[in-house]
Motif scaffolding. Sequence first.
Motif, PDB file in Angstrom:
ATOM      1  N   PRO A 105      31.389  62.318  -1.686  1.00 36.34           N
ATOM      2  CA  PRO A 105      30.551  61.110  -2.187  1.00 36.34           C
ATOM      3  C   PRO A 105      29.338  61.621  -2.582  1.00 36.34           C
ATOM      4  CG  PRO A 105      31.196  60.587   0.209  1.00 36.34           C
ATOM      5  CD  PRO A 105      31.488  61.988  -0.179  1.00 36.34           C
ATOM      6  N   ALA A 106      29.147  61.455  -3.971  1.00 34.86           N
ATOM      7  CA  ALA A 106      28.019  61.735  -4.703  1.00 34.86           C
ATOM      8  C   ALA A 106      27.584  60.856  -5.954  1.00 34.86           C
ATOM      9  CB  ALA A 106      28.270  63.174  -5.449  1.00 34.86           C
ATOM     10  N   ALA A 107      26.370  60.814  -6.163  1.00 34.28           N
ATOM     11  CA  ALA A 107      25.830  60.013  -7.082  1.00 34.28           C
ATOM     12  C   ALA A 107      24.887  60.715  -8.056  1.00 34.28           C
ATOM     13  CB  ALA A 107      24.872  58.944  -6.463  1.00 34.28           C
ATOM     14  N   VAL A 108      25.170  60.431  -9.409  1.00 37.74           N
ATOM     15  CA  VAL A 108      24.177  61.099 -10.523  1.00 37.74           C
ATOM     16  C   VAL A 108      23.666  59.836 -11.228  1.00 37.74           C
ATOM     17  CG1 VAL A 108      24.467  62.441 -12.654  1.00 37.74           C
ATOM     18  CG2 VAL A 108      26.150  62.637 -11.008  1.00 37.74           C
ATOM     19  N   ARG A 109      22.239  59.858 -11.452  1.00 40.15           N
ATOM     20  CA  ARG A 109      21.427  58.658 -11.937  1.00 40.15           C
ATOM     21  C   ARG A 109      20.555  59.327 -13.085  1.00 40.15           C
ATOM     22  NH1 ARG A 109      16.515  55.745  -9.472  1.00 40.15           N
ATOM     23  NH2 ARG A 109      15.347  57.579 -10.211  1.00 40.15           N
ATOM     24  N   TRP A 110      20.888  58.818 -14.238  1.00 42.28           N
ATOM     25  CA  TRP A 110      20.450  59.110 -15.589  1.00 42.28           C
ATOM     26  C   TRP A 110      19.208  58.315 -15.602  1.00 42.28           C
ATOM     27  CZ3 TRP A 110      25.427  59.503 -14.834  1.00 42.28           C
ATOM     28  CH2 TRP A 110      26.225  60.850 -15.341  1.00 42.28           C
ATOM     29  N   ALA A 139      32.891  57.303  -4.330  1.00 50.48           N
ATOM     30  CA  ALA A 139      32.082  56.096  -3.556  1.00 50.48           C
ATOM     31  C   ALA A 139      32.016  55.011  -4.307  1.00 50.48           C
ATOM     32  CB  ALA A 139      30.493  56.721  -3.353  1.00 50.48           C
ATOM     33  N   ARG A 140      31.863  53.776  -3.779  1.00 55.15           N
ATOM     34  CA  ARG A 140      31.679  52.527  -4.194  1.00 55.15           C
ATOM     35  C   ARG A 140      30.554  51.901  -4.187  1.00 55.15           C
ATOM     36  NH1 ARG A 140      37.202  49.485  -4.446  1.00 55.15           N
ATOM     37  NH2 ARG A 140      38.368  51.074  -5.335  1.00 55.15           N
ATOM     38  N   ASP A 141      29.686  52.451  -3.680  1.00 58.27           N
ATOM     39  CA  ASP A 141      28.205  51.835  -3.566  1.00 58.27           C
ATOM     40  C   ASP A 141      27.212  52.932  -3.507  1.00 58.27           C
ATOM     41  OD1 ASP A 141      28.861  53.317  -1.195  1.00 58.27           O
ATOM     42  OD2 ASP A 141      26.940  52.655  -0.270  1.00 58.27           O
ATOM     43  N   LEU A 142      26.057  52.649  -4.122  1.00 59.95           N
ATOM     44  CA  LEU A 142      25.018  53.419  -4.371  1.00 59.95           C
ATOM     45  C   LEU A 142      24.252  54.220  -3.254  1.00 59.95           C
ATOM     46  CD1 LEU A 142      22.716  50.875  -6.801  1.00 59.95           C
ATOM     47  CD2 LEU A 142      24.037  53.077  -7.449  1.00 59.95           C
ATOM     48  N   ASP A 143      24.659  53.868  -1.731  1.00 60.54           N
ATOM     49  CA  ASP A 143      24.007  54.368  -0.817  1.00 60.54           C
ATOM     50  C   ASP A 143      25.221  55.494  -0.366  1.00 60.54           C
ATOM     51  OD1 ASP A 143      21.820  53.060  -0.238  1.00 60.54           O
ATOM     52  OD2 ASP A 143      23.039  51.309   0.326  1.00 60.54           O
ATOM     53  N   LEU A 144      26.334  55.473  -1.080  1.00 58.73           N
ATOM     54  CA  LEU A 144      27.380  56.436  -0.865  1.00 58.73           C
ATOM     55  C   LEU A 144      27.707  56.297   0.702  1.00 58.73           C
ATOM     56  CD1 LEU A 144      26.111  59.608  -2.317  1.00 58.73           C
ATOM     57  CD2 LEU A 144      27.166  58.002  -3.474  1.00 58.73           C
ATOM     58  N   GLU A 145      27.858  54.954   1.363  1.00 57.58           N
ATOM     59  CA  GLU A 145      28.346  54.890   2.518  1.00 57.58           C
ATOM     60  C   GLU A 145      29.906  54.198   2.358  1.00 57.58           C
ATOM     61  OE1 GLU A 145      25.507  52.115   4.003  1.00 57.58           O
ATOM     62  OE2 GLU A 145      24.248  53.827   4.283  1.00 57.58           O
ATOM     63  N   GLU A 146      30.359  53.846   1.396  1.00 57.26           N
ATOM     64  CA  GLU A 146      31.562  53.442   0.962  1.00 57.26           C
ATOM     65  C   GLU A 146      32.431  54.369   0.319  1.00 57.26           C
ATOM     66  OE1 GLU A 146      33.226  49.316  -0.546  1.00 57.26           O
ATOM     67  OE2 GLU A 146      30.923  49.130  -0.320  1.00 57.26           O
ATOM     68  N   ALA A 148      35.686  56.442  -1.443  1.00 55.71           N
ATOM     69  CA  ALA A 148      36.509  56.015  -2.267  1.00 55.71           C
ATOM     70  C   ALA A 148      37.170  57.086  -3.214  1.00 55.71           C
ATOM     71  CB  ALA A 148      35.951  54.855  -3.369  1.00 55.71           C
ATOM     72  N   THR A 149      38.593  56.964  -3.583  1.00 52.35           N
ATOM     73  CA  THR A 149      39.062  57.682  -4.403  1.00 52.35           C
ATOM     74  C   THR A 149      38.706  57.791  -5.803  1.00 52.35           C
ATOM     75  OG1 THR A 149      40.952  56.309  -4.598  1.00 52.35           O
ATOM     76  CG2 THR A 149      41.144  57.857  -2.762  1.00 52.35           C
ATOM     77  N   ASP A 150      38.107  56.626  -6.179  1.00 53.21           N
ATOM     78  CA  ASP A 150      37.562  56.220  -7.484  1.00 53.21           C
ATOM     79  C   ASP A 150      36.270  56.547  -7.587  1.00 53.21           C
ATOM     80  OD1 ASP A 150      36.843  53.870  -6.386  1.00 53.21           O
ATOM     81  OD2 ASP A 150      38.508  52.702  -7.187  1.00 53.21           O
ATOM     82  N   HIS A 151      35.914  56.033  -8.994  1.00 52.59           N
ATOM     83  CA  HIS A 151      34.255  56.428  -9.110  1.00 52.59           C
ATOM     84  C   HIS A 151      33.996  55.116  -9.862  1.00 52.59           C
ATOM     85  CE1 HIS A 151      35.955  60.622  -8.832  1.00 52.59           C
ATOM     86  NE2 HIS A 151      36.613  60.222  -9.915  1.00 52.59           N
ATOM     87  N   THR A 152      32.506  54.814  -9.735  1.00 50.17           N
ATOM     88  CA  THR A 152      31.883  53.719 -10.269  1.00 50.17           C
ATOM     89  C   THR A 152      30.775  53.825 -11.191  1.00 50.17           C
ATOM     90  OG1 THR A 152      32.729  52.408  -8.131  1.00 50.17           O
ATOM     91  CG2 THR A 152      31.031  51.442  -9.440  1.00 50.17           C
ATOM     92  N   VAL A 153      30.541  53.033 -12.178  1.00 48.52           N
ATOM     93  CA  VAL A 153      29.500  53.027 -12.980  1.00 48.52           C
ATOM     94  C   VAL A 153      28.692  51.962 -12.886  1.00 48.52           C
ATOM     95  CG1 VAL A 153      28.739  53.297 -15.489  1.00 48.52           C
ATOM     96  CG2 VAL A 153      30.957  54.671 -14.989  1.00 48.52           C
ATOM     97  N   PHE A 154      27.311  52.274 -12.661  1.00 45.58           N
ATOM     98  CA  PHE A 154      26.406  51.067 -12.460  1.00 45.58           C
ATOM     99  C   PHE A 154      25.262  51.159 -13.560  1.00 45.58           C
ATOM    100  CE2 PHE A 154      27.941  51.989  -8.211  1.00 45.58           C
ATOM    101  CZ  PHE A 154      27.809  50.673  -7.446  1.00 45.58           C
ATOM    102  N   VAL A 155      24.801  49.928 -14.208  1.00 50.04           N
ATOM    103  CA  VAL A 155      23.933  49.862 -15.188  1.00 50.04           C
ATOM    104  C   VAL A 155      22.660  49.231 -14.119  1.00 50.04           C
ATOM    105  CG1 VAL A 155      25.153  49.633 -17.212  1.00 50.04           C
ATOM    106  CG2 VAL A 155      24.518  47.484 -15.936  1.00 50.04           C
ATOM    107  N   HIS A 156      21.561  49.710 -14.457  1.00 49.65           N
ATOM    108  CA  HIS A 156      20.265  49.308 -13.841  1.00 49.65           C
ATOM    109  C   HIS A 156      19.522  48.566 -14.658  1.00 49.65           C
ATOM    110  CE1 HIS A 156      20.353  52.137 -10.405  1.00 49.65           C
ATOM    111  NE2 HIS A 156      21.261  52.803 -10.932  1.00 49.65           N
TER     112      HIS A 156
END
Length: 185
Positions: A105-110, A139-146, A148-156
Amino acid sequence: MSNSYAQPILRTADLSKALHVVGMLLGIADLGDPEVDFGVRITSAHSLSAVLAVLPDAEWWAEEERGGPSERGDDPSASSPVWLQSRAEAPETVEPFLRAVGDSPAAVRWDFNAWPEVPELGLGVGGTRGAFVTLCVHARDLDLEEPATDHTVFVHVKQVEAERAPWLAAQVGLRVIGDLVMAPY
């Protein structure tokens, strides 16, 4: 300094589709000098080596011990699972990072200057602590605690400009698919 608020607009098993949507969002943003922040939870020695090859100066800590080990010069492979974080990296680092994380589980934030103004909603240019896009892989959440087999895009966006999130989603042919949540940083 205040946190941004994030809202998911895409969940997909297709990483290239998620990256395409990120690219479209960045296409409407005032990029200036964009930077990228990374976070990942790693349990595999192979992924750990690969990520450290891409981000050799990443800060890391053992699962239960935030801070410390990377500052002391400890060996992260002796502390699995570990969290790694790196901030203010060049955008060119994204693809090598995503290859390196494997199924972790990983997050990339631009991070960029601003979102465009939205006169029809009475919104000026949206910036400072409210102009980011995050891609969470496996991961399904920004904290990488959920996991998942998929990926989620968030707008801030800024909390007081929450209506900007659905507007941004619509600009790339999507809609919000979850609640507005406070981002971890």
